[in-house]
Design a protein around this motif. Structure first.
Motif, PDB file in Angstrom:
ATOM      1  N   ASN A  30      48.570 -10.803  13.672  1.00 32.95           N
ATOM      2  CA  ASN A  30      47.884 -10.376  12.300  1.00 32.95           C
ATOM      3  C   ASN A  30      47.254  -8.842  12.187  1.00 32.95           C
ATOM      4  O   ASN A  30      47.599  -8.174  11.334  1.00 32.95           O
ATOM      5  CB  ASN A  30      47.014 -11.358  12.024  1.00 32.95           C
ATOM      6  N   ALA A  81      43.740 -13.263  -2.475  1.00 29.50           N
ATOM      7  CA  ALA A  81      45.072 -14.072  -1.874  1.00 29.50           C
ATOM      8  C   ALA A  81      44.914 -15.127  -1.259  1.00 29.50           C
ATOM      9  O   ALA A  81      45.490 -15.472  -0.098  1.00 29.50           O
ATOM     10  CB  ALA A  81      46.077 -12.906  -1.063  1.00 29.50           C
ATOM     11  N   LYS A  86      44.240 -14.799   2.622  1.00 30.40           N
ATOM     12  CA  LYS A  86      45.449 -14.400   3.335  1.00 30.40           C
ATOM     13  C   LYS A  86      45.464 -12.994   3.059  1.00 30.40           C
ATOM     14  O   LYS A  86      45.418 -12.469   2.253  1.00 30.40           O
ATOM     15  CB  LYS A  86      46.460 -15.008   3.017  1.00 30.40           C
ATOM     16  N   VAL A 116      48.609 -10.027   4.494  1.00 28.53           N
ATOM     17  CA  VAL A 116      50.293  -9.995   4.912  1.00 28.53           C
ATOM     18  C   VAL A 116      50.477 -10.696   6.254  1.00 28.53           C
ATOM     19  O   VAL A 116      51.329 -11.397   6.365  1.00 28.53           O
ATOM     20  CB  VAL A 116      50.990  -8.762   4.723  1.00 28.53           C
ATOM     21  N   LYS A 124      48.536 -12.677   7.789  1.00 30.79           N
ATOM     22  CA  LYS A 124      48.042 -14.193   7.787  1.00 30.79           C
ATOM     23  C   LYS A 124      49.185 -14.889   7.011  1.00 30.79           C
ATOM     24  O   LYS A 124      49.397 -16.072   7.300  1.00 30.79           O
ATOM     25  CB  LYS A 124      46.732 -14.276   7.174  1.00 30.79           C
ATOM     26  N   PHE A 125      49.897 -14.611   5.757  1.00 35.50           N
ATOM     27  CA  PHE A 125      50.986 -15.243   5.505  1.00 35.50           C
ATOM     28  C   PHE A 125      52.087 -15.190   6.492  1.00 35.50           C
ATOM     29  O   PHE A 125      52.761 -16.431   6.541  1.00 35.50           O
ATOM     30  CB  PHE A 125      51.283 -14.298   4.021  1.00 35.50           C
ATOM     31  N   ASN A 163      51.066 -17.821   9.075  1.00 35.43           N
ATOM     32  CA  ASN A 163      50.763 -18.943   8.408  1.00 35.43           C
ATOM     33  C   ASN A 163      49.227 -19.375   8.924  1.00 35.43           C
ATOM     34  O   ASN A 163      48.811 -20.330   9.407  1.00 35.43           O
ATOM     35  CB  ASN A 163      51.523 -20.147   8.835  1.00 35.43           C
ATOM     36  N   ARG A 198      44.677 -18.518   8.008  1.00 35.00           N
ATOM     37  CA  ARG A 198      43.900 -18.293   6.551  1.00 35.00           C
ATOM     38  C   ARG A 198      42.387 -18.046   7.052  1.00 35.00           C
ATOM     39  O   ARG A 198      42.142 -18.584   8.198  1.00 35.00           O
ATOM     40  CB  ARG A 198      44.339 -18.902   5.360  1.00 35.00           C
ATOM     41  N   ASP A 212      47.085 -22.688   9.138  1.00 35.21           N
ATOM     42  CA  ASP A 212      47.301 -23.262   7.684  1.00 35.21           C
ATOM     43  C   ASP A 212      47.994 -24.505   7.649  1.00 35.21           C
ATOM     44  O   ASP A 212      49.043 -24.684   8.223  1.00 35.21           O
ATOM     45  CB  ASP A 212      47.852 -22.204   6.882  1.00 35.21           C
TER      46      ASP A 212
END
Length: 147
Positions: A32, A84, A87, A89, A91-92, A95, A97, A147
């Motif tokens: 991250n 978001a 999140k 980028v 963390k997206f 996966n 949060r 997540d």
């Protein structure tokens, strides 16, 4: 594996139904950090390029360069972690949060506090504990979970 926290913190986690296996691991937290650092540097670089095209020479004004760098860092984390749904980028991609101690998404004020705390010298190393919970998590009473 028990949390290395006092009884009050453990009680809060139990009430929020957050268990140790839900915490994002050091590897994900590190990924991250790398991804998000690249993202806000790209944003800051884009802003500086636009300013240079408009005629301001950023090389001549270090103050504005630092203002843009720190401002993009603060804004990137604050806005994404709030708007978001916890999140960024990074963390997206991993996966994960951010949630508060009560399992809610962070408010804008909480996201901003997390962002300010990231400016503490050596703060990135505070994620080396078990579970990996940095100062920006502790001070803002948040957790990064899978997540």
């Amino acid at each position: 594996m028990k949390l290395d926290k006092n009884a009050n913190d453990q009680e809060k986690l139990e009430k929020a139904n957050i268990s140790n296996d839900m915490f994002a691991g050091r590897e994900k937290r590190f990924i991250n950090l790398i991804i998000d650092t690249i993202m806000y540097y790209l944003i800051a670089t884009l802003i500086m390029l636009i300013i240079n095209v408009l005629g301001e020479d950023m090389k001549e004004n270090t103050f504005y360069t630092y203002l843009i760098m720190y401002g993009s860092h603060f804004t990137y984390y604050s806005l994404l972690e709030h708007f978001a749904r916890g999140k960024t980028v990074g963390k997206f991609i991993t996966n994960t949060r951010v949630l508060t101690e009560t399992r809610e998404l962070p408010s804008l004020q909480t996201a901003m506090l997390r962002s300010v705390c990231r400016f503490i010298p050596f703060e990135a190393f505070s994620n080396l504990g078990k579970p990996p919970r940095g100062w920006h998590d502790s001070f803002s009473k948040t957790y990064v979970i899978n997540d």
